[in-house]
Design an enzyme around this catalytic site. Structure first.
Site, short mmCIF file in Angstrom:
data_model
loop_
_atom_site.label_atom_id
_atom_site.label_comp_id
_atom_site.label_asym_id
_atom_site.label_seq_id
_atom_site.Cartn_x
_atom_site.Cartn_y
_atom_site.Cartn_z
N LYS A 173 49.26 43.30 21.14
CA LYS A 173 49.04 41.87 21.31
C LYS A 173 47.65 41.62 21.87
O LYS A 173 47.34 42.06 22.97
CB LYS A 173 50.06 41.27 22.28
N GLU A 248 44.08 48.88 33.17
CA GLU A 248 42.65 48.66 33.46
C GLU A 248 42.53 47.23 33.93
O GLU A 248 42.71 46.30 33.14
CB GLU A 248 41.82 48.87 32.20
N CYS A 282 34.42 43.30 32.98
CA CYS A 282 34.97 43.84 34.23
C CYS A 282 33.98 44.78 34.91
O CYS A 282 34.14 45.10 36.08
CB CYS A 282 36.30 44.53 33.98
O1 TXE Z 1 44.23 37.58 32.09
P1 TXE Z 1 45.68 38.11 31.83
P2 TXE Z 1 43.74 36.07 32.17
C1 TXE Z 1 40.60 38.92 35.07
C2 TXE Z 1 39.61 37.80 35.36
C3 TXE Z 1 40.32 36.60 34.87
C4 TXE Z 1 41.74 36.92 35.30
C5 TXE Z 1 42.79 36.21 34.56
O2 TXE Z 1 39.38 37.69 36.73
O3 TXE Z 1 39.86 35.42 35.47
O4 TXE Z 1 41.86 38.30 35.05
O5 TXE Z 1 42.54 36.25 33.17
C6 TXE Z 1 48.60 39.28 28.60
N1 TXE Z 1 53.35 40.45 30.15
N2 TXE Z 1 40.36 39.60 33.84
O6 TXE Z 1 44.74 35.17 32.80
O7 TXE Z 1 46.67 37.02 31.96
C7 TXE Z 1 47.76 38.13 28.10
O8 TXE Z 1 48.44 37.41 27.09
C8 TXE Z 1 52.59 41.03 29.22
C9 TXE Z 1 39.80 40.91 33.93
O9 TXE Z 1 43.27 35.68 30.85
O10 TXE Z 1 45.83 39.32 32.63
C10 TXE Z 1 46.54 38.87 27.60
O11 TXE Z 1 46.80 39.44 26.32
N3 TXE Z 1 51.34 40.61 28.93
C11 TXE Z 1 39.98 41.66 32.67
C12 TXE Z 1 46.39 39.97 28.64
O12 TXE Z 1 47.66 40.09 29.24
C13 TXE Z 1 50.85 39.58 29.62
C14 TXE Z 1 39.73 40.90 31.43
C15 TXE Z 1 45.35 39.69 29.72
O13 TXE Z 1 45.61 38.44 30.28
C16 TXE Z 1 51.61 38.95 30.62
C17 TXE Z 1 40.37 39.60 31.46
C18 TXE Z 1 52.91 39.41 30.86
N4 TXE Z 1 53.72 38.86 31.77
C19 TXE Z 1 40.61 38.99 32.66
N5 TXE Z 1 50.85 37.95 31.14
C20 TXE Z 1 39.30 43.00 32.62
N6 TXE Z 1 39.76 43.94 33.41
O14 TXE Z 1 38.42 43.24 31.82
C21 TXE Z 1 49.67 37.96 30.48
N7 TXE Z 1 49.66 38.93 29.55
#
Ligand code: TXE
Length: 479
Positions: A173, A248, A282
């Site tokens: 996904k 990660e 990140c």
């Molecule tokens: O990330 P999410 P978000 C950090 C950055 C950002 C914050 C939130 O600080 O502001 O995270 O970003 C999926 N079960 N990073 O809210 O929600 C979601 O659909 C399974 C750092 O956009 O963590 C997406 O595909 N999956 C980071 C993925 O998780 C779930 C890069 C990431 O989304 C889920 C991005 C669940 N319950 C944001 N909930 C990096 N390390 O590079 C969400 N997802």
């Protein structure tokens, strides 16, 4: 343009016919819809993957390698199309997608297509016991890959390629905020001859579609990149089912600059490590610590260079800073600029939303440099993940080491110095999974990639990824 799920080699509407809007960050407009897939779609993807597994896991390494390299070549042949799609979906400059995101996605397939042909396991001669042990590295079965929006195809393929190379079938996904290039990848996989059901891509919200993947009792491993709180949630769900997990997560990486560094190189790289991809990587060095003796000089030169960065439409060649990924994310980043002011930070440049003529509803923000008084303030401790960096002077090596390590995260660190002994001392002590010395984000795909502390669990990259996506089985033979 409407996106569909890619299940069993074909493009399908979500079973419940639920859809989400897909936004173009450069102008704030909805430009298509994506499936908001339910448990039923995830189950259908799982069934396709489970059916494909017996055959895929027995495909020769040469054949798997050949198909992965074909996917890589097809991505290269479609560079322009993919780069434009990535830019439109994410807001990043097309020039960046064309030079970084899409070439790297192609490299991921090529690299793991080659790596699997070199992947080997151990044998242990139990001397004096007339026995030999050997280790099998067997594919896990059906695995789940969940990726974020900042480097959409780059990170999506970073997980999928090793999973497939190791002989697994995948339910994947991409982020619901940037689904487009993952959708386009399905077509490429079919053309490259990837058998049906080996890779399945379902679209939708994390809390429903993603949740269905992590909860699925027969999906035995989850590779996730995203926010730290989501990672903690996934760990809570997956742990009682004893799933293998690779997480990660976020970062708040220090960029430590000593007076003896190569100044010009450091300055140019620091502009990049602060603001590449609108600061939404990140690995960005979001906390800059500069040795006292060059602090004022650095401050002036850095701010001068940052002011020269052009915020513009992602498709324009001259654009350095494109749009942030979404309206809620823009709001979050702007909130941190307000918090910085409340905490007594000085905004040295930037700090404002930008209204581009003709694209007034796009999510643009000036690159922002904040001079902070304490390394313990919120803007110095919490992940902002936007075009915002903090700046602070330091006196001694011990002091900067202490400040660098005094955050909950530990993904990467950058060190600028020409002193070898200091390099060795500091690299040993920095709490991070990756330390760059006199460079930033220089990647060799064979190296272990990941973080410590709240930045995650496990390592990706090279054979580490192939180990993650296989189960080790020891066979002991007495003769
Ligand atoms: O990330 P999410 P978000 C950090 C950055 C950002 C914050 C939130 O600080 O502001 O995270 O970003 C999926 N079960 N990073 O809210 O929600 C979601 O659909 C399974 C750092 O956009 O963590 C997406 O595909 N999956 C980071 C993925 O998780 C779930 C890069 C990431 O989304 C889920 C991005 C669940 N319950 C944001 N909930 C990096 N390390 O590079 C969400 N997802």
């Amino acid at each position: 343009m409407n996106i569909k799920n890619y299940i069993n080699g074909s493009f399908q509407n979500p079973i419940d016919n639920q859809w989400l809007d897909n936004f173009n960050p450069s102008n704030g407009e909805v430009y298509g819809q994506i499936p908001n897939s339910s448990k039923l779609d995830v189950e259908s993807a799982y069934q396709a993957a489970a059916s494909a597994f017996p055959s895929w896991s027995k495909t020769t390494l040469e054949e798997r390698s050949r198909i992965l390299i074909k996917i890589s070549e097809a991505l290269e042949a479609n560079l322009q199309r993919f780069a434009e799609a990535e830019s439109k979906d994410n807001g990043k400059p097309v020039s960046l997608a064309k030079t970084v995101d899409i070439p790297r996605a192609a490299s991921n397939f090529r690299f793991f297509g080659n790596a699997i042909t070199q992947f080997s396991s151990e044998s242990h001669d139990s001397v004096g016991q007339d026995a030999i042990n050997y280790t099998l590295r067997q594919p896990i079965g059906v695995v789940g890959c969940i990726s974020p929006w900042n480097l959409p195809l780059y990170l999506f393929t970073w997980k999928i390629a090793p999973a497939l190379a190791a002989g697994n079938c995948v339910v994947a996904k991409p982020s619901e905020i940037t689904p487009m290039t993952a959708y386009l990848l399905g077509e490429i996989c079919n053309d490259a001859g990837l058998p049906k059901g080996v890779l399945n891509i379902v679209h939708g919200l994390g809390t429903s579609t993603g949740q269905a993947i992590i909860e699925h009792p027969s999906i035995k491993a989850i590779s996730f990149t995203g926010g730290t709180s989501t990672g903690a949630h996934i760990a809570r769900v997956a742990a009682p089912m004893f799933k293998k997990l690779s997480l990660e997560l976020g970062g708040k990486n220090p960029n430590i600059i000593f007076a003896d560094c190569d100044y010009d190189d450091m300055l140019d790289t620091t502009v990049r490590s602060s603001f590449a991809n609108q600061g939404q990587i990140c690995l960005c060095g979001s906390r800059i610590f500069v040795e006292n003796s060059i602090y004022e000089r650095f401050k002036t030169d850095f701010v001068h260079k940052v002011k020269a960065l052009k915020v513009g439409h992602p498709s324009h060649q001259s654009t350095n800073i494109g749009a942030l990924v979404s309206k809620p994310h823009l709001k979050k980043v702007k909130k941190y600029i307000e918090i910085a002011k409340e905490e007594g930070g000085s905004i040295l440049c930037g700090g404002h939303q930008v209204q581009l003529k003709g694209y007034e509803n796009g999510y643009y923000l000036e690159p922002t440099v904040i001079e902070v008084k304490s390394d313990e303030c919120r803007v110095n401790q919490e992940e902002i993940f936007g075009p915002v960096v903090t700046l602070m002077p330091f006196q001694t090596e011990d002091q900067v080491l202490d400040m660098a390590n005094k955050v909950k995260y530990g993904l990467s660190a950058t060190l600028w110095t020409n002193d070898l002994k200091r390099t060795m001392r500091m690299s040993n002590q920095l709490q991070a999974g990756i330390v760059w010395v006199n460079t930033w984000m220089m990647r060799d795909l064979r190296t272990p990639f990941g973080g410590v502390k709240a930045s995650g669990v496990g390592r990706e990259g090279g054979f580490e990824a192939l180990r993650f996506f296989t189960e080790a089985k020891n066979v002991c033979i007495k003769y």
